[in-house]
Design an enzyme around this catalytic site. Structure first.
Site, PDB file in Angstrom:
ATOM      1  CG  ASP A 125      24.587  12.225   4.135  1.00 53.16           C
ATOM      2  OD1 ASP A 125      25.147  12.597   5.218  1.00 53.16           O
ATOM      3  OD2 ASP A 125      25.662  12.277   3.195  1.00 53.16           O
ATOM      4  CG  HIS A 140      21.777  22.880   3.056  1.00 54.43           C
ATOM      5  ND1 HIS A 140      22.772  22.372   2.080  1.00 54.43           N
ATOM      6  CD2 HIS A 140      21.571  24.028   3.079  1.00 54.43           C
ATOM      7  CE1 HIS A 140      23.158  23.350   1.747  1.00 54.43           C
ATOM      8  NE2 HIS A 140      22.493  24.498   2.178  1.00 54.43           N
ATOM      9  CB  CYS A 202      -3.398  19.880  11.827  1.00 57.77           C
ATOM     10  SG  CYS A 202      -1.983  20.162  10.785  1.00 57.77           S
ATOM     11  N   GLY A 239      35.376  18.335   0.833  1.00 57.22           N
ATOM     12  CA  GLY A 239      34.165  17.594  -0.262  1.00 57.22           C
ATOM     13  C   GLY A 239      33.218  18.436  -0.778  1.00 57.22           C
ATOM     14  CG  ASN A 265      36.029  19.257  -3.550  1.00 55.91           C
ATOM     15  OD1 ASN A 265      35.120  18.679  -3.175  1.00 55.91           O
ATOM     16  ND2 ASN A 265      35.930  20.008  -5.056  1.00 55.91           N
ATOM     17  N   GLY A 267      38.761  18.236  -7.630  1.00 59.07           N
ATOM     18  CA  GLY A 267      38.186  19.502  -8.576  1.00 59.07           C
ATOM     19  C   GLY A 267      37.993  20.794  -8.139  1.00 59.07           C
TER      20      GLY A 267
END
Length: 291
Positions: A125, A140, A202, A239, A265, A267
């Site tokens: 993001d 990523h 291209c 997170g 985090n 959970g």
């Protein structure tokens, strides 16, 4: 410059306020770290209004049956690419407007103070970049960049948006919901007449500079991150449930090196059984309390 605005809690799982004892424990952890290695995941961006995938009740997987596009499908199918880009085109204005929250800004400040040695984000993001972080690897990739699969030419995603608009002057679609990668939900009928531009150099296939599900992170990038980890003396996970192996591998390497690991985090995570410290608080609520 990014400013500290109130958090958007629409996609943040319920959690208790930080416990003073836990704040003290994390303070001790950070104070003892001289070269802190930080990995962030979608849970650091939820307070900026971007949903994650896996959080109970509020994550994309909990709220819908939608799943992100697979790498092989994008490569194989022109209709899959058309569907992806149509949805991305609709979602881009909102997705690209999200701003860093307090947690991003705190990590930027730690870098400026020389506390944070390297930051690895699994997010696409660009919020760490917007916050001003520089000692950073986007594991990523980033949705704000696009490249050609054939010739490798790169353009900004904002520039591609203008190409989409020129090709689709009368095409309109209303979005329903938004995903962690900026995707939105459209029907097949809505997508049918959407025109997708080819590479201007291209004529090749354009793809966001993002590691799709089913693809792998390059060995060059993985090796670079391992080198930064080797220079570090502790790891903070902020997170992330660390369910995706591309990030989890670095936690395994940290355990092998016997580095202390702290997790922030809401959970359970994949590291809970071997972390030195586990805290179930909002990143944007707890990190600013650490001096």
């Amino acid at each position: 410059s990014a400013s500290r605005s109130p958090p958007n809690l629409a996609f943040v799982p319920a959690s208790l306020p930080p416990d003073p004892v836990e704040v003290e424990e994390l303070q001790h952890f950070v104070s003892n770290s001289k070269r802190l290695f930080v990995i962030t995941g979608a849970g650091i961006s939820t307070e900026s209004g971007i949903p994650d995938y896996r959080s109970e009740g509020v994550g994309l997987y909990a709220r819908t049956d939608k799943r992100p596009i697979q790498h092989a499908e994008f490569l194989r199918s022109a209709s899959a690419r058309q569907r992806y880009w149509a949805r991305n085109f609709v979602g881009w204005p909102q997705f690209s407007s999200h701003q860093p929250n307090t947690a991003h800004l705190v990590l930027r400040d730690w870098e400026k103070l020389g506390k944070l040695h390297w930051l690895v984000t699994q997010n696409v993001d660009a919020l760490h970049t917007k916050a001003g972080s520089q000692r950073m690897t986007e594991l990523h990739g980033c949705t704000h960049r696009v490249f050609c699969l054939d010739c490798g030419d790169q353009i900004l995603r904002s520039e591609l948006q203008e190409h989409f608009e020129a090709l689709n002057p009368t095409w309109k679609a209303e979005a329903f919901g938004v995903a962690p990668d900026g995707d939105v939900f459209l029907t097949d009928e809505q997508v049918r007449h959407f025109q997708v531009p080819a590479c201007r150099k291209c004529g090749g296939i354009l793809k966001p500079d993002v590691t799709f599900f089913g693809d792998t992170v390059s060995w060059e990038k993985v090796d670079f991150v391992h080198q930064r980890l080797a220079e570090s003396d502790s790891m903070l996970v902020a997170g992330s449930s660390m369910q995706v192996y591309s990030g989890y591998r670095f936690a395994l390497a940290a355990r092998e090196k016997r580095l202390p690991i702290a997790i922030l985090n809401i959970g359970p995570t994949r590291l809970d059984h071997f972390a030195s410290l586990k805290l179930n608080s909002r990143c944007g609520e707890l990190l600013p309390l650490i001096v």
